[in-house]
Structures are given as structure tokens and as C-alpha cells.
Design a protein around this motif. Structure first.
Motif, PDB file in Angstrom:
ATOM      1  N   UNK A  74      32.137 -31.194  61.545  1.00 50.35           N
ATOM      2  CA  UNK A  74      32.067 -30.202  62.616  1.00 50.35           C
ATOM      3  C   UNK A  74      32.704 -28.887  62.192  1.00 50.35           C
ATOM      4  N   UNK A  75      33.878 -28.966  61.543  1.00 56.13           N
ATOM      5  CA  UNK A  75      34.570 -27.746  61.122  1.00 56.13           C
ATOM      6  C   UNK A  75      33.755 -26.973  60.091  1.00 56.13           C
ATOM      7  N   UNK A  76      33.151 -27.693  59.144  1.00 53.19           N
ATOM      8  CA  UNK A  76      32.328 -27.034  58.124  1.00 53.19           C
ATOM      9  C   UNK A  76      31.125 -26.358  58.763  1.00 53.19           C
ATOM     10  N   UNK A 108      41.858 -22.332  66.876  1.00 51.54           N
ATOM     11  CA  UNK A 108      40.679 -22.206  67.729  1.00 51.54           C
ATOM     12  C   UNK A 108      39.639 -23.265  67.392  1.00 51.54           C
ATOM     13  N   UNK A 109      39.403 -23.470  66.087  1.00 56.59           N
ATOM     14  CA  UNK A 109      38.405 -24.454  65.665  1.00 56.59           C
ATOM     15  C   UNK A 109      38.847 -25.871  66.029  1.00 56.59           C
ATOM     16  N   UNK A 110      40.105 -26.188  65.752  1.00 53.47           N
ATOM     17  CA  UNK A 110      40.594 -27.530  66.052  1.00 53.47           C
ATOM     18  C   UNK A 110      40.540 -27.824  67.548  1.00 53.47           C
ATOM     19  N   UNK A 111      40.744 -26.787  68.345  1.00 52.73           N
ATOM     20  CA  UNK A 111      40.735 -26.984  69.794  1.00 52.73           C
ATOM     21  C   UNK A 111      39.371 -27.407  70.311  1.00 52.73           C
ATOM     22  N   UNK A 122      46.197 -22.867  75.586  1.00 48.47           N
ATOM     23  CA  UNK A 122      47.348 -22.841  74.684  1.00 48.47           C
ATOM     24  C   UNK A 122      47.098 -22.009  73.445  1.00 48.47           C
ATOM     25  N   UNK A 123      45.835 -21.866  73.013  1.00 54.02           N
ATOM     26  CA  UNK A 123      45.580 -21.042  71.832  1.00 54.02           C
ATOM     27  C   UNK A 123      45.954 -19.587  72.091  1.00 54.02           C
ATOM     28  N   UNK A 124      45.598 -19.072  73.278  1.00 54.03           N
ATOM     29  CA  UNK A 124      45.929 -17.694  73.615  1.00 54.03           C
ATOM     30  C   UNK A 124      47.436 -17.510  73.716  1.00 54.03           C
ATOM     31  N   UNK A 125      48.097 -18.501  74.313  1.00 51.74           N
ATOM     32  CA  UNK A 125      49.549 -18.415  74.423  1.00 51.74           C
ATOM     33  C   UNK A 125      50.198 -18.422  73.047  1.00 51.74           C
ATOM     34  N   UNK A 126      49.672 -19.253  72.160  1.00 51.92           N
ATOM     35  CA  UNK A 126      50.217 -19.310  70.801  1.00 51.92           C
ATOM     36  C   UNK A 126      50.015 -17.988  70.080  1.00 51.92           C
ATOM     37  N   UNK A 127      48.858 -17.372  70.296  1.00 54.25           N
ATOM     38  CA  UNK A 127      48.573 -16.101  69.643  1.00 54.25           C
ATOM     39  C   UNK A 127      49.542 -15.025  70.117  1.00 54.25           C
ATOM     40  N   UNK A 128      49.846 -15.019  71.407  1.00 51.38           N
ATOM     41  CA  UNK A 128      50.764 -14.007  71.921  1.00 51.38           C
ATOM     42  C   UNK A 128      52.187 -14.250  71.436  1.00 51.38           C
ATOM     43  N   UNK A 129      52.552 -15.519  71.257  1.00 53.46           N
ATOM     44  CA  UNK A 129      53.920 -15.841  70.869  1.00 53.46           C
ATOM     45  C   UNK A 129      54.151 -15.701  69.370  1.00 53.46           C
ATOM     46  N   UNK A 130      53.098 -15.766  68.580  1.00 54.86           N
ATOM     47  CA  UNK A 130      53.224 -15.736  67.123  1.00 54.86           C
ATOM     48  C   UNK A 130      53.547 -14.325  66.644  1.00 54.86           C
TER      49      UNK A 130
END
Length: 205
Positions: free
Chosen positions: A187-189, A140-143, A117-125
Motif C-alpha cells: 500500500x505504501x509503495x 500521513x501515509x501510515x495513518x 493527530x497528524x495535524x497536531x503533530x505537525x504543529x507541535x514539531x
């Protein structure tokens, strides 16, 4: 003896006043007031879509899940009594909609593999929107987070829900939500630090 005047009650914050207004619209919508229904949907539509997206929905299914959430909510408004904020109540419905969707999809055979879904979101944005790169990087990080930590982080840090209300949405104790958010932050940091501090370049032979 002079009696001092009792202290004035604290004024509600702008955020509290907004939440009270949204809850009032939800209560008014129970009577079929079309203006209240419209205000209620408009006030929370963006948050619901963000929530279902960060729970793992691709752009198309996020729109469907958002619509499903509001259809469920509007059909259940007669049971909403305002004991919690309308936002908390609605996000709990959104969470159940996502869970039901996942269960339904898991029972259907997949005809073809799809992109994440991240790639799909990137293409749609749209590319010309400010913060595009930052938004995709965050997605990407949250995923990479476990589902429960991602949900807790999105609810409290991105949608601004108090921990107690996030616990109601997630159907778990407040302490569990706090723990999940703390672990997600750690984790994010760590991942951000790793991205900003690449390893040393190997010396040439």
C-alpha cells in the motif's frame, strides 16, 4: 589423526548485545537498583513513544501513554523473568495501554471535535529539525493504513523488532504479522508511486 578444533560460536551482533543489555537492566531493576531503572527507561523511552504515536495517539496523549506504559512496567517488573526481550515485553504493555485508553475515551462524551493527530503533530514539531517534511509525510501515509497493518509495520520496520517478537506484542501468529507487513508495504509503495507520478494534464480546449 588430527582433530579439527570445534567452530567458534558466532559473536552476537551489536543489536543483539544491546537487547541483552536492556533486558539485563530490566532484570536488575526488579531489585530496585535505581541505576538499572534509569538505564532501562532511557533505552526504551523513544521507542515506546514512537509506537504509541503511530498507533494513533496525539502528542499530548502520547506523552501520557508513554508515562503510563513505564508506570505499568515498573509496577510489574517483579513478574518479568527475561523469557522474552525487555523491549518486546514493554511494547506489549504499551499496546495494552493504548487499547485501554481507546476504550476509556470511547465511554466518555466528546465535548468538542479535535484535529486529527497528524495535524497536531505537525504543529507541535519544531520546523528546523532535519527530516521534518519526510516525517510528516510518513505519518500521513501510515495513518491511512488499517490499524493492524500500521502496528505491524511500525514494530518491524521502524522499531526493528523481529517478526516473532512483533507477533508476541500483537498477540497473533507470526504469519499474520508477515502478511500485515507485506500488505502495508504494498500500500505504501502504491501511494508513493501515485504521489510521484501525477496523472496526465488535460489538453487545453
Amino acid at each position: 589423526m588430527i582433530n579439527s578444533a570445534p567452530p567458534s560460536p558466532p559473536r552476537p551482533s551489536v543489536k543483539d548485545a544491546k537487547e541483552a543489555s536492556i533486558t539485563a537492566w530490566a532484570l536488575a531493576a526488579r531489585t530496585g537498583d535505581p541505576d538499572a531503572v534509569d538505564r532501562f527507561v532511557r533505552a526504551l523511552h523513544r521507542d515506546v513513544r514512537h509506537y504509541v504515536t503511530f498507533l494513533g495517539a496525539d502528542p499530548q496523549s502520547a506523552d501520557d501513554l508513554t508515562q503510563d506504559t513505564f508506570l505499568r512496567a515498573l509496577g510489574s517488573l517483579h513478574r518479568f523473568e527475561g523469557r522474552s526481550s525487555a523491549r518486546t515485553w514493554l511494547l506489549a504493555i504499551a499496546r495494552r495501554a493504548v487499547v485501554d485508553s481507546i476504550r476509556h475515551d470511547s465511554c466518555r462524551p466528546r465535548l468538542a471535535a479535535t484535529d486529527d493527530w497528524e495535524s497536531a503533530a505537525e504543529r507541535a514539531q519544531p520546523r528546523d529539525l532535519p527530516g521534518f517534511d519526510d516525517g510528516i509525510a510518513l505519518a500521513d501515509l501510515l495513518a491511512t493504513l488499517p490499524d493492524d497493518r500500521r502496528a505491524a509495520f511500525v514494530l518491524t520496520q521502524m522499531l526493528g523488532l523481529p517478526y516473532a517478537e512483533a507477533a508476541d506484542v500483537s498477540e497473533c501468529p507470526v504469519g499474520t504479522v508477515r502478511s500485515r507487513v507485506a500488505r502495508a508495504r504494498t500500500s505504501l509503495i502504491e501511494w508513493l508511486n501515485d504521489a510521484e507520478c501525477p496523472g496526465p494534464v488535460a489538453a487545453a480546449a
